[in-house]
Design a protein around this motif. Sequence first.
Motif, PDB file in Angstrom:
ATOM      1  N   GLU A  51       0.833  -1.205   0.000  1.00  0.00           N
ATOM      2  CA  GLU A  51       0.000   0.000   0.000  1.00  0.00           C
ATOM      3  C   GLU A  51       0.868   1.256   0.000  1.00  0.00           C
ATOM      4  OE1 GLU A  51      -2.940  -0.046   3.035  1.00  0.00           O
ATOM      5  OE2 GLU A  51      -3.835  -1.945   2.370  1.00  0.00           O
ATOM      6  N   ARG A  65       1.728   2.026  -3.484  1.00  0.00           N
ATOM      7  CA  ARG A  65       0.596   2.603  -4.222  1.00  0.00           C
ATOM      8  C   ARG A  65       0.391   4.075  -3.871  1.00  0.00           C
ATOM      9  NH1 ARG A  65      -1.822  -2.600  -3.519  1.00  0.00           N
ATOM     10  NH2 ARG A  65      -2.929  -1.929  -1.644  1.00  0.00           N
ATOM     11  N   HIS A  66       0.833   4.471  -2.667  1.00  0.00           N
ATOM     12  CA  HIS A  66       0.716   5.871  -2.256  1.00  0.00           C
ATOM     13  C   HIS A  66       1.942   6.695  -2.669  1.00  0.00           C
ATOM     14  CE1 HIS A  66      -2.557   4.348   0.267  1.00  0.00           C
ATOM     15  NE2 HIS A  66      -2.921   5.600   0.465  1.00  0.00           N
ATOM     16  N   THR A  79      -6.455   7.947  -4.886  1.00  0.00           N
ATOM     17  CA  THR A  79      -6.651   6.527  -4.606  1.00  0.00           C
ATOM     18  C   THR A  79      -8.130   6.177  -4.553  1.00  0.00           C
ATOM     19  OG1 THR A  79      -6.691   6.858  -2.206  1.00  0.00           O
ATOM     20  CG2 THR A  79      -4.524   6.518  -3.250  1.00  0.00           C
ATOM     21  N   PRO A 118      -7.004   2.503   4.834  1.00  0.00           N
ATOM     22  CA  PRO A 118      -7.475   2.382   3.452  1.00  0.00           C
ATOM     23  C   PRO A 118      -8.490   1.255   3.343  1.00  0.00           C
ATOM     24  CG  PRO A 118      -5.271   1.456   3.682  1.00  0.00           C
ATOM     25  CD  PRO A 118      -5.584   2.140   4.969  1.00  0.00           C
TER      26      PRO A 118
END
Length: 633
Positions: A120, A123-124, A221, A444
Amino acid sequence: MSAISVALTGNPNTGKSTIFNELTGARQKIGNWPGVTVDKKVGVIEYKDRKISVVDLPGTYSINARSQEEKIVSDYFNENKPDIVVNIIDASNIARNLFLTVQLMEQNIPLIINLNMMDEAKRHGIKIDEQKLEKMFGMPVTNTVGRSNKSVRTLLDVFTNTRMANYQPSEIFKQHIERINAIKASGEPQEKIDEEIITARYDFIDKVMAEAVTVSAADTTLTDKLDSYLANGVTALIIMVAMFYLLFQIAFEWIGQPLADELGGWFEETLAPAATEAMAEAGVADWMQSLVSDGIIVGVGSVLSFVPLIFTLFLCLSFLDGTGYMARVAFVLDPIMRRVGLTGKSIMPLIMGYGCGVPAIMGARALDTHKDRMISILITPFLTCSAKVPIIALFAAMFFPDNVANVVFAMYIVGLATAIIMAKVLGHTVFQEKQSTFLLELPPYRMPDIKTVLLETWDKGKGYLIKAGTIIFAMSVAIWFLSSFNSDGMTDEMDKSYLASIGSATSVLFAPQGFDTWEAGAAVVTGIMAKEAVVSTIGILYGADEDAVDVDDADSTAEVLNATGMATAFTPLAALAFMVFTQLYSPCVTALGTIKKEAQSWKWMGFAFVYTCAVAWIASLLVYQIGRLLGFE
């Protein structure tokens, strides 16, 4: 085989429990930390030539010992010296998570810093240089993806290979400690010292971030997109209501309750008669047959029949929590809940209270402070659980046939309004602690880890069986004895039993409310055992055949009882007062037993019983007497 003790610590929502579950699986024991109701999880595993004991500490943002969780973690490290402490960090929120890391190291607690959710973080747009991070702290750094078996095996290798004595705090961290010591020795007021220490910690974290962490621009996101609807404005409230309506449909209409009804019917209609027949053939005494069949099997079966409902409800809630949605519910409702002295997290136990008080009371353990937990536990009994609905529906159908829906709705409002008022009263009298600060991490959105969901469901459901079952067994025997015996011995006539005598004595208390018959008094007493028993007790005592009393069909039961003359035993105003009393008075025995276990005190169980009865008595008195003054009698 040598042993290693490991403690897992970290902020809430960092995946710590997922890692614990992956490490230990079913080889874990659930209990409570001494003196509190927060879960204590311990698991033992064997890996290579080592026996590894793993403790999952409560998630906490700091160790300032303000909340119960903070105190548990602080006390644990003051009293225990585990071989390895793993500080699990959400890599996608590394800056905030490092605050606890710094605090722990200030206490000379050697750590393994574990960066979880690295997928994650990527992805950020977050890139973490683990070697630089290790150099800045002087502690080993590992990384995991919580649900990955490979990651867990890597962590086990670290447990068995790492020698913490080989690691020492870095020079830059030693400089940070010197600054902290200088602040403490400054002679400034304590509040000023606390502020400067917090500033110093964040200054150190800023240095770490600048040296070891790179954040690049990331696209919007999925979490951000969903939160624009699920965590903001009126839309969030509408979606939340719809979500919980679906949850309650699953638990109380589609799956949980139908299974509970089937299981309850099996205990009462199959197991109890079979046991009676077997005992009769064996020549067992009649009183023993009645005790086993009517007292133990039917009584305890009434509790066990809730198991499918409880498990279904906890499964749904654990699944929602695993998605990250439950954090949004608490966030959205926090401003509303603060008006009654609680926080947004308190809404979950209260919502469950409309289904069944037992899981609602157990759910209060998720709240952050003792004050929030106890107030939530003590106001839950006022809400309209599913067992109260048959009582309300029956009396509404019999005495207010033209306004059934309005009367039922009014009882829901009475329960909710009383809960709100008493939350305020308790918060200003019995529990006068300062209102808690509400810190909430919005994780998230993700697909829940099914293994974790199932383990959490099992742990909570197992807790219901253990905690409710011990008390209910004793009370089942007691109620059976009272309804089956009198001074002359065993009797088949309930109106001549000890229960009838108790009902007569109890009824004196309700003369000012207009329902001072011994039948009403007996119904109140059996209602403590289970609220569903109020309807069946009234039906039996007023002469209706037991098979004709259907707690799920208020209209047909009202017709049957009308024919017995029950309608003349209550005036409409007295019936309304009776409804208010049964809406508000004592939780059922199962719920009382759960209060005792959750509060870890007979005193609080007794307080819950006495104060709810007192509130119910006063409220029903006001209804009846004010109604008389207004000419409704």
